[in-house]
Write a protein that holds these residues in place. Structure first.
Motif, PDB file in Angstrom:
ATOM      1  N   ARG A  21       0.876  -1.298   0.089  1.00 35.30           N
ATOM      2  CA  ARG A  21       0.174  -0.060   0.059  1.00 35.30           C
ATOM      3  C   ARG A  21       0.938   1.335  -0.044  1.00 35.30           C
ATOM      4  O   ARG A  21       0.561   2.320  -0.674  1.00 35.30           O
ATOM      5  CB  ARG A  21      -1.018  -0.145   1.300  1.00 35.30           C
ATOM      6  N   GLY A  22       1.961   1.408   0.716  1.00 36.33           N
ATOM      7  CA  GLY A  22       2.869   2.478   0.942  1.00 36.33           C
ATOM      8  C   GLY A  22       3.524   2.769  -0.679  1.00 36.33           C
ATOM      9  O   GLY A  22       3.286   3.876  -0.818  1.00 36.33           O
ATOM     10  N   LYS A  27       3.045   5.795  -6.086  1.00 35.62           N
ATOM     11  CA  LYS A  27       2.919   6.014  -7.296  1.00 35.62           C
ATOM     12  C   LYS A  27       1.594   7.011  -7.846  1.00 35.62           C
ATOM     13  O   LYS A  27       1.792   7.622  -8.527  1.00 35.62           O
ATOM     14  CB  LYS A  27       2.559   4.506  -7.839  1.00 35.62           C
ATOM     15  N   LEU A  28       0.614   6.898  -6.692  1.00 37.59           N
ATOM     16  CA  LEU A  28      -0.525   7.756  -7.207  1.00 37.59           C
ATOM     17  C   LEU A  28      -0.203   9.161  -6.789  1.00 37.59           C
ATOM     18  O   LEU A  28      -0.791  10.107  -7.505  1.00 37.59           O
ATOM     19  CB  LEU A  28      -1.915   7.084  -6.233  1.00 37.59           C
ATOM     20  N   ILE A  29       0.482   9.344  -5.931  1.00 38.23           N
ATOM     21  CA  ILE A  29       0.796  10.855  -5.428  1.00 38.23           C
ATOM     22  C   ILE A  29       1.605  11.311  -6.675  1.00 38.23           C
ATOM     23  O   ILE A  29       1.496  12.315  -7.151  1.00 38.23           O
ATOM     24  CB  ILE A  29       1.583  10.907  -4.245  1.00 38.23           C
ATOM     25  N   MET A  52      -7.015  10.855 -11.968  1.00 32.66           N
ATOM     26  CA  MET A  52      -6.224  10.524 -10.905  1.00 32.66           C
ATOM     27  C   MET A  52      -6.426  10.708  -9.391  1.00 32.66           C
ATOM     28  O   MET A  52      -6.184  10.040  -8.722  1.00 32.66           O
ATOM     29  CB  MET A  52      -4.689  11.373 -11.094  1.00 32.66           C
ATOM     30  N   VAL A  53      -7.283  11.588  -9.085  1.00 32.17           N
ATOM     31  CA  VAL A  53      -7.696  12.093  -7.658  1.00 32.17           C
ATOM     32  C   VAL A  53      -8.662  11.011  -7.269  1.00 32.17           C
ATOM     33  O   VAL A  53      -8.415  10.444  -6.284  1.00 32.17           O
ATOM     34  CB  VAL A  53      -8.171  13.319  -7.679  1.00 32.17           C
ATOM     35  N   GLN A 231       5.414   2.943 -12.860  1.00 31.80           N
ATOM     36  CA  GLN A 231       3.954   3.221 -12.631  1.00 31.80           C
ATOM     37  C   GLN A 231       2.943   2.027 -13.255  1.00 31.80           C
ATOM     38  O   GLN A 231       2.269   1.668 -12.466  1.00 31.80           O
ATOM     39  CB  GLN A 231       3.353   4.419 -13.360  1.00 31.80           C
ATOM     40  N   ASN A 232       3.288   1.385 -14.331  1.00 27.90           N
ATOM     41  CA  ASN A 232       2.509   0.389 -14.924  1.00 27.90           C
ATOM     42  C   ASN A 232       3.483  -0.431 -15.858  1.00 27.90           C
ATOM     43  O   ASN A 232       4.405   0.110 -16.584  1.00 27.90           O
ATOM     44  CB  ASN A 232       1.467   0.937 -16.008  1.00 27.90           C
ATOM     45  N   VAL A 233       3.121  -1.706 -15.882  1.00 24.70           N
ATOM     46  CA  VAL A 233       3.699  -2.781 -16.581  1.00 24.70           C
ATOM     47  C   VAL A 233       2.704  -3.434 -17.612  1.00 24.70           C
ATOM     48  O   VAL A 233       1.653  -3.972 -17.169  1.00 24.70           O
ATOM     49  CB  VAL A 233       4.483  -3.683 -15.957  1.00 24.70           C
ATOM     50  N   ILE A 234       2.967  -3.397 -18.899  1.00 24.76           N
ATOM     51  CA  ILE A 234       1.911  -4.002 -19.800  1.00 24.76           C
ATOM     52  C   ILE A 234       2.596  -4.818 -20.454  1.00 24.76           C
ATOM     53  O   ILE A 234       3.762  -4.446 -21.119  1.00 24.76           O
ATOM     54  CB  ILE A 234       1.118  -2.711 -20.475  1.00 24.76           C
ATOM     55  N   ALA A 235       2.099  -6.231 -20.607  1.00 27.67           N
ATOM     56  CA  ALA A 235       2.827  -7.145 -21.648  1.00 27.67           C
ATOM     57  C   ALA A 235       1.929  -8.134 -22.237  1.00 27.67           C
ATOM     58  O   ALA A 235       0.688  -8.150 -21.908  1.00 27.67           O
ATOM     59  CB  ALA A 235       3.863  -8.038 -20.685  1.00 27.67           C
ATOM     60  N   ASN A 236       2.107  -8.551 -23.506  1.00 31.60           N
ATOM     61  CA  ASN A 236       1.366  -9.394 -24.245  1.00 31.60           C
ATOM     62  C   ASN A 236       1.318 -10.757 -24.098  1.00 31.60           C
ATOM     63  O   ASN A 236       0.985 -11.770 -24.992  1.00 31.60           O
ATOM     64  CB  ASN A 236       1.373  -9.090 -25.736  1.00 31.60           C
ATOM     65  N   PHE A 237       1.732 -11.547 -22.728  1.00 34.74           N
ATOM     66  CA  PHE A 237       1.821 -12.813 -22.763  1.00 34.74           C
ATOM     67  C   PHE A 237       0.283 -13.542 -22.364  1.00 34.74           C
ATOM     68  O   PHE A 237      -0.356 -12.675 -21.834  1.00 34.74           O
ATOM     69  CB  PHE A 237       2.418 -13.063 -21.518  1.00 34.74           C
TER      70      PHE A 237
END
Length: 249
Positions: A21-22, A27-29, A52-53, A231-237
């Motif tokens: 959570r921390g 990341k959100l901040i 985002m808020v 922030q984000n990881v996107i993969a096509n597996f």
């Protein structure tokens, strides 16, 4: 169905997000600060900041923390200046990987991402090498208790494109511009929304049919997601269902 989407759902069910959570708050901040810097601090005039808020509120980020992040973004308070950087790469099995970062030190972030790839059997690629395999979509996860017919009617009313069952959730996708309308239609139908945002989605997937390769792929994804600047990881597996019970352990 994307194997990466299924893995993210499993990790959520196992409480991995609560343990981190921390890190999630941080990341959100950062996302709020960048949105405020790029479009101003007025929520009514800055749709990206408003999204985002809302995402931060949905994840129980305190209101005072959100307010300070907006003020740092607009320059009312001193703070670190972050820039958005996207890295592209290949993972085990030839999968394509997109890594979205917010960083205050491009050299440090690049070195960290490169190291995560190399230690996990992958490699960085040149800009543009793999991003053509992805498109940006509105993606929403809805409580699976909602009847399929009701969810589908909401998808059609909100301008969505697809409805998929993943574990005990419904995943809705649509054009990136449809997110607000989709969310309103789903809420009006009385469905519980777990998450709603615009994100990259693979146009097709690569099947990982070997358990050893599957383990290597997920090790790479976890290594990248553990980096502070990522922030984000996107993969096509796409990993077959029969592997997941073993891999969860």
């Amino acid at each position: 169905m994307s194997g990466h989407s299924k893995w993210a759902t499993i990790k959520h069910k196992k409480g991995a997000q609560d343990k981190a959570r921390g890190k999630l708050f941080a990341k959100l901040i950062r996302q709020i600060e960048v949105a405020a810097r790029e479009g101003g601090g007025d929520l009514s005039a800055n749709a990206n900041l408003r999204g985002m808020v809302q995402k931060a509120r949905d994840n129980s980020v305190p209101a005072a923390t959100i307010d300070r992040a907006i003020k740092r973004g607009t320059g009312e308070l001193e703070g670190v200046r972050y820039e958005a950087i996207t890295y592209e790469g290949y993972g085990p099995g030839g999968i394509a990987v997109m890594v979205e970062c917010l960083s205050d030190n491009r050299n440090r972030t690049g070195a960290d991402v490169r190291s995560a790839f190399s230690k996990s059997g992958g490699s960085l690629a040149e800009p543009g090498a793999v991003n053509w395999q992805f498109s940006r979509k509105a993606v929403m996860h809805v409580d699976g208790a909602a009847p399929e017919e009701e969810v589908m009617l909401a998808v059609l009313a909100g301008g969505g494109e697809d409805l998929t069952r993943i574990e005990d959730e419904w995943q809705i996708t649509g054009p990136p511009t449809s997110l607000v309308e989709l969310k309103a239609a789903v809420e009006e139908a009385g469905c519980t929304i777990h998450s709603a945002e615009v994100e990259l989605v693979p146009q097709s997937t690569i099947a990982i049919d070997d358990a050893s390769d599957a383990r290597k792929v997920l090790r790479l994804i976890d290594a990248l997601e553990d980096l502070d600047d990522v922030q984000n990881v996107i993969a096509n597996f796409d990993i077959p269902d029969e592997f997941f019970e073993e891999l969860e352990d």
